[in-house]
Design an enzyme around this catalytic site. Structure first.
Site, mmCIF file in Angstrom:
data_model
loop_
_atom_site.group_PDB
_atom_site.id
_atom_site.type_symbol
_atom_site.label_atom_id
_atom_site.label_comp_id
_atom_site.label_asym_id
_atom_site.label_seq_id
_atom_site.Cartn_x
_atom_site.Cartn_y
_atom_site.Cartn_z
ATOM 1 N N ASP A 41 42.268 41.270 48.912
ATOM 2 C CA ASP A 41 43.586 41.601 48.151
ATOM 3 C C ASP A 41 43.078 42.452 47.218
ATOM 4 O OD1 ASP A 41 42.373 39.594 46.524
ATOM 5 O OD2 ASP A 41 44.339 38.680 45.997
ATOM 6 N N ASP A 177 48.035 35.901 44.697
ATOM 7 C CA ASP A 177 48.467 34.377 44.262
ATOM 8 C C ASP A 177 49.764 34.229 43.649
ATOM 9 O OD1 ASP A 177 45.855 33.857 44.993
ATOM 10 O OD2 ASP A 177 45.043 33.473 43.124
ATOM 11 N N LYS A 221 37.624 28.602 37.545
ATOM 12 C CA LYS A 221 37.685 30.203 37.423
ATOM 13 C C LYS A 221 37.186 30.701 36.186
ATOM 14 C CE LYS A 221 41.595 32.082 39.876
ATOM 15 N NZ LYS A 221 43.088 32.523 39.855
HETATM 16 C C1 GLA Z 1 41.266 34.217 43.840
HETATM 17 C C2 GLA Z 1 42.133 35.400 43.385
HETATM 18 C C3 GLA Z 1 42.887 35.919 44.424
HETATM 19 C C4 GLA Z 1 42.058 36.454 45.577
HETATM 20 C C5 GLA Z 1 41.071 35.059 45.995
HETATM 21 C C6 GLA Z 1 39.953 35.541 47.075
HETATM 22 O O1 GLA Z 1 42.101 33.186 44.389
HETATM 23 O O2 GLA Z 1 42.927 34.945 42.415
HETATM 24 O O3 GLA Z 1 43.662 37.207 43.938
HETATM 25 O O4 GLA Z 1 40.989 37.545 45.389
HETATM 26 O O5 GLA Z 1 40.483 34.584 44.958
HETATM 27 O O6 GLA Z 1 41.005 35.850 48.288
#
Ligand code: GLA
Length: 411
Positions: A41, A177, A221
């Site tokens: 993304d 997301d 995260k």
């Molecule tokens: C996390 C990020 C998303 C995406 C995914 C991997 O969830 O928030 O934007 O990059 O990793 O696909």
């Protein structure tokens, strides 16, 4: 917990508010599972997620002041407060309240005079499981603040605003997301295109079942995983720039434009040449370009109800994430292997990786066998069979975030 129960818990947390504050409202923002299109993304390439039934819910009430007060029903997360402004200072890294601050700050860019809310946060989403509990909190908080202040932002704009806004926490995330959490349609997965942002739903066939299984390894995260994530975004950008130059294109060309300018085969050949990219960058590039292709194929396979084809694409995606993108974990690999052995048509890690969950696909009638096998062969040996329904569940394609009808008046 029902919305009425949550409203009652709100009264308990904040005391009976002045009657002028109006009823307690409840907002719900679901988690998501990405079916395919991982780590692309932020390259501007389409992805194919769906929203889950599990969600973050916030009972809230407007305040007359600019301060927002947050209480979490999960006692691991201490109460937090901040004053609405365009420059809200973050709490220390890793503090859950920063996701609420991220929403408030993004909105304050457009609406400088917002007043705060009292907010009671509740969630049945597993945390640090790669299912976007943090983005669900950002979205839920934004909807609560908007509702409390009587302001609106068109849906696609809000997705983009909050996508950028969440970078406040220090992760250079893409926009998947926030877009699916706001825009999901019940019963469907959605292809999300970026620049311009667009969601295109496809119905999930009634006899398909997607299973989510958590690896028991937290995918935080913050910390090391965040650094590794941000590193991947830089590597992809550098690979794109170098391939573009070899192709005689401008070095600011986007991935979608690069894919329009040359075939996948040409691009892979160029990227595989030592003169163009180092070994690592070449593998990162190969993942991005092949994963982009798999998204289109997977969407077509779902529309054609071709379960076997979708399953093969999941397997290929996992292999690429493990070997080329290097974001898997031995426990994720093990879960994927066990799911396949138990009869899943395919399985892959979902979300950013480095821990978190897998998603597997099977015919609905085979799902009990796959679940039993994962319970006996993965969770039981790790002493986690007792709580298995918290870690291993059916992903039910659900609707996006919404403010629910008012809960009962507290007090
Ligand atoms: C996390 C990020 C998303 C995406 C995914 C991997 O969830 O928030 O934007 O990059 O990793 O696909």
């Amino acid at each position: 917990m029902t919305s009425t129960d949550l409203a009652a818990a709100f009264a308990h947390a904040f005391g009976a508010p002045p009657s002028s504050a109006g009823p307690v409202h409840v907002v719900r923002a679901p988690g998501r599972v990405n079916l395919i299109g991982e780590h692309i993304d932020y390259c501007g390439l389409p992805v194919f997620p769906m929203a889950l039934r599990q969600s973050v819910r916030i009972a809230f009430q407007p305040r007359s002041e600019r301060e927002t007060r947050l209480v979490n029903r999960d006692s691991r997360f201490a109460p937090s407060a901040f004053v609405m402004s365009e420059s809200i200072p973050p709490a220390p890294a890793g503090d859950w309240g920063n996701y609420a601050r991220a929403a408030a700050r993004a909105l304050a860019e457009r609406f400088p005079d917002l007043r705060g809310v009292d907010a009671l946060v509740d969630s049945d989403l597993p945390i640090a499981a790669g299912l976007s509990s943090s983005s669900a909190l950002v979205v839920a908080m934004a909807l609560a603040l908007m509702h409390a202040n009587g302001v609106t932002v068109p849906s696609l704009e809000l997705m983009e605003l909050l996508g950028r806004g969440e970078r406040y926490v220090g992760t250079a995330g893409g926009g998947m997301d926030q877009a699916i959490i706001l825009g999901a349609r019940a019963g469907c997965a959605s292809r999300i295109d970026f620049h311009p942002l667009r969601l295109t739903p496809t119905a999930v066939p009634a006899d398909w079942q997607f299973l989510v299984a958590w690896s028991l390894v937290p995918a935080e995260k913050s910390g090391a995983a965040r650094q590794a994530y941000n590193e991947r975004t830089h590597e992809c950008d550098e690979a794109r720039r170098l391939v573009a130059m070899r192709l005689g294109q401008r070095d600011d060309i986007t991935y979608p434009a690069l894919l329009a300018a040359a075939s996948v085969e040409q691009l892979l050949e160029l990227a595989g040449a030592r003169a163009t990219l180092s070994g690592v960058l070449s593998r990162r590039f190969r993942h991005v370009v092949t994963e982009g292709t798999r998204v289109r194929q997977a969407e077509a396979a779902m529309a054609a109800q071709d379960l076997a084809a979708f399953g093969q694409l999941l397997d290929a995606s996992h292999q690429s994430l493990r070997d080329d993108y290097e974001v898997s974990h031995p426990e994720l690999d093990r879960l994927v292997e066990l799911a396949r052995e138990a009869g899943a048509a395919g399985a892959r890690l979902t979300g950013a990786g480095f821990g978190g969950s897998i998603v597997g696909l099977c015919r609905a009638e085979r799902a009990p066998e796959v679940r039993d096998a994962l319970r006996d062969r993965f969770y039981a040996p790790r002493g986690a069979a007792g709580d298995v329904e918290r870690y291993l569940f059916r992903a039910e394609p659900s609707a996006g975030a919404e403010v629910l009808t008012p809960g009962a008046s507290p007090g």
